[in-house]
Motif scaffolding. Sequence first.
Motif, PDB file in Angstrom:
ATOM      1  N   LEU A 189      -7.982  14.282   4.815  1.00 13.35           N
ATOM      2  CA  LEU A 189      -7.974  13.861   3.377  1.00 13.35           C
ATOM      3  C   LEU A 189      -7.257  12.497   3.223  1.00 13.35           C
ATOM      4  O   LEU A 189      -5.907  12.633   3.121  1.00 13.35           O
ATOM      5  N   VAL A 190      -7.087  11.116   3.757  1.00 12.07           N
ATOM      6  CA  VAL A 190      -6.190  10.219   3.772  1.00 12.07           C
ATOM      7  C   VAL A 190      -6.574   8.978   2.710  1.00 12.07           C
ATOM      8  O   VAL A 190      -6.859   8.362   2.467  1.00 12.07           O
ATOM      9  N   MET A 191      -5.461   8.839   2.041  1.00  7.02           N
ATOM     10  CA  MET A 191      -5.940   7.799   0.936  1.00  7.02           C
ATOM     11  C   MET A 191      -4.769   6.755   1.056  1.00  7.02           C
ATOM     12  O   MET A 191      -3.585   6.709   0.391  1.00  7.02           O
ATOM     13  N   VAL A 192      -5.498   5.360   0.520  1.00  7.73           N
ATOM     14  CA  VAL A 192      -4.545   4.356   0.363  1.00  7.73           C
ATOM     15  C   VAL A 192      -4.408   3.533  -0.911  1.00  7.73           C
ATOM     16  O   VAL A 192      -5.480   2.752  -1.543  1.00  7.73           O
ATOM     17  N   TRP A 193      -3.673   3.449  -1.614  1.00  5.16           N
ATOM     18  CA  TRP A 193      -3.304   2.857  -3.082  1.00  5.16           C
ATOM     19  C   TRP A 193      -3.161   1.932  -2.729  1.00  5.16           C
ATOM     20  O   TRP A 193      -2.069   1.331  -2.706  1.00  5.16           O
ATOM     21  N   THR A 194      -3.929   0.811  -3.203  1.00  5.69           N
ATOM     22  CA  THR A 194      -3.011  -0.677  -2.446  1.00  5.69           C
ATOM     23  C   THR A 194      -3.353  -1.601  -3.503  1.00  5.69           C
ATOM     24  O   THR A 194      -3.741  -1.416  -4.998  1.00  5.69           O
ATOM     25  N   TYR A 195      -2.229  -2.011  -3.665  1.00  5.04           N
ATOM     26  CA  TYR A 195      -1.576  -2.338  -5.324  1.00  5.04           C
ATOM     27  C   TYR A 195      -0.773  -4.187  -4.691  1.00  5.04           C
ATOM     28  O   TYR A 195      -0.633  -4.531  -3.882  1.00  5.04           O
ATOM     29  N   LEU A 220       1.658   7.202  -8.562  1.00  5.88           N
ATOM     30  CA  LEU A 220       0.467   8.068  -9.682  1.00  5.88           C
ATOM     31  C   LEU A 220      -0.596   8.313  -8.236  1.00  5.88           C
ATOM     32  O   LEU A 220      -1.133   9.654  -8.423  1.00  5.88           O
ATOM     33  N   ALA A 221      -0.055   8.165  -7.344  1.00 11.14           N
ATOM     34  CA  ALA A 221      -0.962   8.833  -5.716  1.00 11.14           C
ATOM     35  C   ALA A 221      -0.042  10.546  -5.632  1.00 11.14           C
ATOM     36  O   ALA A 221      -1.190  11.104  -5.384  1.00 11.14           O
ATOM     37  N   ARG A 222       1.080  10.614  -5.709  1.00 14.45           N
ATOM     38  CA  ARG A 222       1.490  12.073  -5.781  1.00 14.45           C
ATOM     39  C   ARG A 222       0.467  13.177  -7.458  1.00 14.45           C
ATOM     40  O   ARG A 222       0.481  13.850  -6.105  1.00 14.45           O
ATOM     41  N   ARG A 223       0.888  11.726  -8.258  1.00 13.07           N
ATOM     42  CA  ARG A 223      -0.171  12.802  -9.207  1.00 13.07           C
ATOM     43  C   ARG A 223      -1.129  13.503  -9.271  1.00 13.07           C
ATOM     44  O   ARG A 223      -2.263  14.639  -9.313  1.00 13.07           O
ATOM     45  N   TYR A 224      -2.036  12.801  -8.518  1.00 10.32           N
ATOM     46  CA  TYR A 224      -3.382  12.520  -7.944  1.00 10.32           C
ATOM     47  C   TYR A 224      -3.227  13.453  -6.762  1.00 10.32           C
ATOM     48  O   TYR A 224      -4.387  14.494  -7.629  1.00 10.32           O
ATOM     49  N   LEU A 225      -2.287  13.851  -5.926  1.00 14.33           N
ATOM     50  CA  LEU A 225      -3.143  15.047  -5.089  1.00 14.33           C
ATOM     51  C   LEU A 225      -2.359  16.371  -6.105  1.00 14.33           C
ATOM     52  O   LEU A 225      -2.918  17.714  -5.340  1.00 14.33           O
ATOM     53  N   ASN A 268      -8.562   3.790  -1.565  1.00 15.72           N
ATOM     54  CA  ASN A 268      -9.603   4.597  -0.465  1.00 15.72           C
ATOM     55  C   ASN A 268      -9.177   5.716   0.612  1.00 15.72           C
ATOM     56  O   ASN A 268      -8.479   4.873   0.308  1.00 15.72           O
ATOM     57  N   ALA A 269     -10.034   6.212   0.258  1.00 18.89           N
ATOM     58  CA  ALA A 269     -10.319   7.326   0.440  1.00 18.89           C
ATOM     59  C   ALA A 269     -11.298   7.694   1.977  1.00 18.89           C
ATOM     60  O   ALA A 269     -11.992   7.526   1.959  1.00 18.89           O
ATOM     61  N   ARG A 270     -10.763   8.602   2.882  1.00 22.12           N
ATOM     62  CA  ARG A 270     -11.106   8.976   4.236  1.00 22.12           C
ATOM     63  C   ARG A 270     -10.896   9.876   4.868  1.00 22.12           C
ATOM     64  O   ARG A 270      -9.377  10.233   4.516  1.00 22.12           O
ATOM     65  N   VAL A 271     -12.000  10.848   4.947  1.00 22.42           N
ATOM     66  CA  VAL A 271     -11.398  11.812   6.266  1.00 22.42           C
ATOM     67  C   VAL A 271     -11.238  11.681   7.168  1.00 22.42           C
ATOM     68  O   VAL A 271     -12.837  11.034   8.405  1.00 22.42           O
ATOM     69  N   GLY A 272     -10.157  11.567   7.871  1.00 21.96           N
ATOM     70  CA  GLY A 272      -9.829  11.400   9.396  1.00 21.96           C
ATOM     71  C   GLY A 272     -10.422  12.096  10.169  1.00 21.96           C
ATOM     72  O   GLY A 272     -10.721  13.097  10.264  1.00 21.96           O
ATOM     73  N   GLY A 315       0.926  -1.183   0.304  1.00 20.04           N
ATOM     74  CA  GLY A 315      -0.339  -0.385  -0.142  1.00 20.04           C
ATOM     75  C   GLY A 315       0.689   1.509   0.113  1.00 20.04           C
ATOM     76  O   GLY A 315       1.896   1.251   0.197  1.00 20.04           O
ATOM     77  N   VAL A 316       0.152   2.083  -0.737  1.00 20.26           N
ATOM     78  CA  VAL A 316       1.301   3.461  -0.801  1.00 20.26           C
ATOM     79  C   VAL A 316      -0.247   4.964  -0.314  1.00 20.26           C
ATOM     80  O   VAL A 316      -1.039   4.358  -0.252  1.00 20.26           O
ATOM     81  N   ARG A 317       0.547   5.377   0.607  1.00 21.84           N
ATOM     82  CA  ARG A 317      -0.461   6.408   1.874  1.00 21.84           C
ATOM     83  C   ARG A 317      -0.416   7.538   1.622  1.00 21.84           C
ATOM     84  O   ARG A 317       1.579   7.730   1.634  1.00 21.84           O
ATOM     85  N   VAL A 318      -0.962   8.470   1.496  1.00 18.61           N
ATOM     86  CA  VAL A 318      -1.093   9.775   1.043  1.00 18.61           C
ATOM     87  C   VAL A 318      -1.832  10.482   1.433  1.00 18.61           C
ATOM     88  O   VAL A 318      -2.957  10.068   1.990  1.00 18.61           O
ATOM     89  N   VAL A 319      -1.743  11.853   2.090  1.00 21.51           N
ATOM     90  CA  VAL A 319      -2.345  12.291   2.790  1.00 21.51           C
ATOM     91  C   VAL A 319      -2.766  13.691   2.635  1.00 21.51           C
ATOM     92  O   VAL A 319      -2.161  14.905   1.775  1.00 21.51           O
ATOM     93  N   LEU A 320      -3.533  14.949   1.956  1.00 20.13           N
ATOM     94  CA  LEU A 320      -3.724  15.945   1.590  1.00 20.13           C
ATOM     95  C   LEU A 320      -4.078  16.715   3.226  1.00 20.13           C
ATOM     96  O   LEU A 320      -4.887  16.442   4.056  1.00 20.13           O
TER      97      LEU A 320
END
Length: 441
Positions: free
Chosen positions: A364-370, A383-388, A355-359, A187-192
């Motif tokens: 906003l926390v997003m986890v990209w699972t692969y 991809l996750a960084r580009r998304y942000l 999967n995204a949610r506001v903690g 998983g890759v976790r990114v946070v807004l």
Amino acid sequence: RVDAGVLRVAVAGLVGYHAGLWSRFGVRGGVWCGWVVAGEGADVVRVVDAGGVGVAGEGEFLEARAGEAQASLDLERGPLLRVVLFERGARGQLLLLVVHHLVVDTVSWRVLLEDLSAAYEQAERGEVVALGAGTSSFGQWSARLAGLAGSGELAGEEGYWRGVAAAGGGVVPRDLGGVNSVASTRGVRVVLGEGETSRLLREVPGAYQTQVNDVLLTALGVVLAGWARSAAVVVDLEGHGREDVGAGVDVSRTVGWFTCVFPVVLGGAADGDLGAALRRMKEYLRAVPRRGLGYGVLRYLAGAAVGVDPAVSFNYMGQFDRVAGAAGARFRLTGRQLGAGRSGQGQRSHLIEINARVGADGCLVMVWTYSAQVHHEATVAGLARRYLEVLGELIEHCCAPGAGGYTPSDFPLAGLDQAGLDAIAQRFGSATRTADTGGRP
């Protein structure tokens, strides 16, 4: 602190109240079936003494005991839930709740935590646990879906879903040719940031009268279409599934897995026009029949040829502190997970799951699972960084002075298309949108 004896009484009352937790699943005649037994007779509460475990070894100890609880769930014989109270001495208590996904979803967690808190308070006062009148059972809801499948009421939707399946879209690139197994999941976790998340939730919707999901999916479409080098990509979208299926069926506080999954076509931003892309996404999602519920009914209950299996899934679970955190002062979410929630022997349904949610911290926390056997970490992280980046651009666009406008779904009785609305706006201006009304006319 919680008292173990009181907790047992509270959990027994909780489990006795929610009949969906008594479910069992097994193969009968080559077909998976589900049924509800007369009640859950097992004592699902376990107290584990971790006070003698040192700080250095606590993590490994808790993970091992939690893994045992996770793996103990038995689909056919039950139980499908476990409650583990870790006594850690001076470090305090941890309460682990494990429930099989077949009988619980995100909305169910809110219900369970609220009811557990109420049940504990009642049991602590020596009262009989009484959680009030319940909503419709999972069985009633299932029967209604079966009725929909056999009634022909959804026949008009078949053409729509066949069109989605025929849309095709770009193919998600692979880095490797390995197996998409659960054991290889990473998983890759990114946070807004909190500030940007606040703007996303409170300021952005007023620009085009959108919902948060409209914005998140617009950004995803831009990223995935660019990655696949295609004008569009088909993605599975998860919804809560608790839609109106007819009079007399209310599952707003029913514990179960009601999630509906349906395919959507996401596109890029032509000429970089994020506002136009957001308007298209908003109109597209408003046009989805029954918010996607009919797709699963047609495909799995009616046997209609509407199936498509996208490589990517997306799920926005909302503001999780509101969904699962209103449990009073007795219980507080830790934000941690213990034990493997899935067997490593299983196969994943999608190449990438987002999967995204506001903690509770307002971010906003997003986890990209692969799968590490299909994609490199650098690919998914990129991809996750580009998304942000794209999401940040969308937020800036929507919050800019003069940005925004209406779309046809804002005026469903007018019979206008986007060109007609744009002509009206050009002729009469956009003075109807003011900051103090939040974008409402």
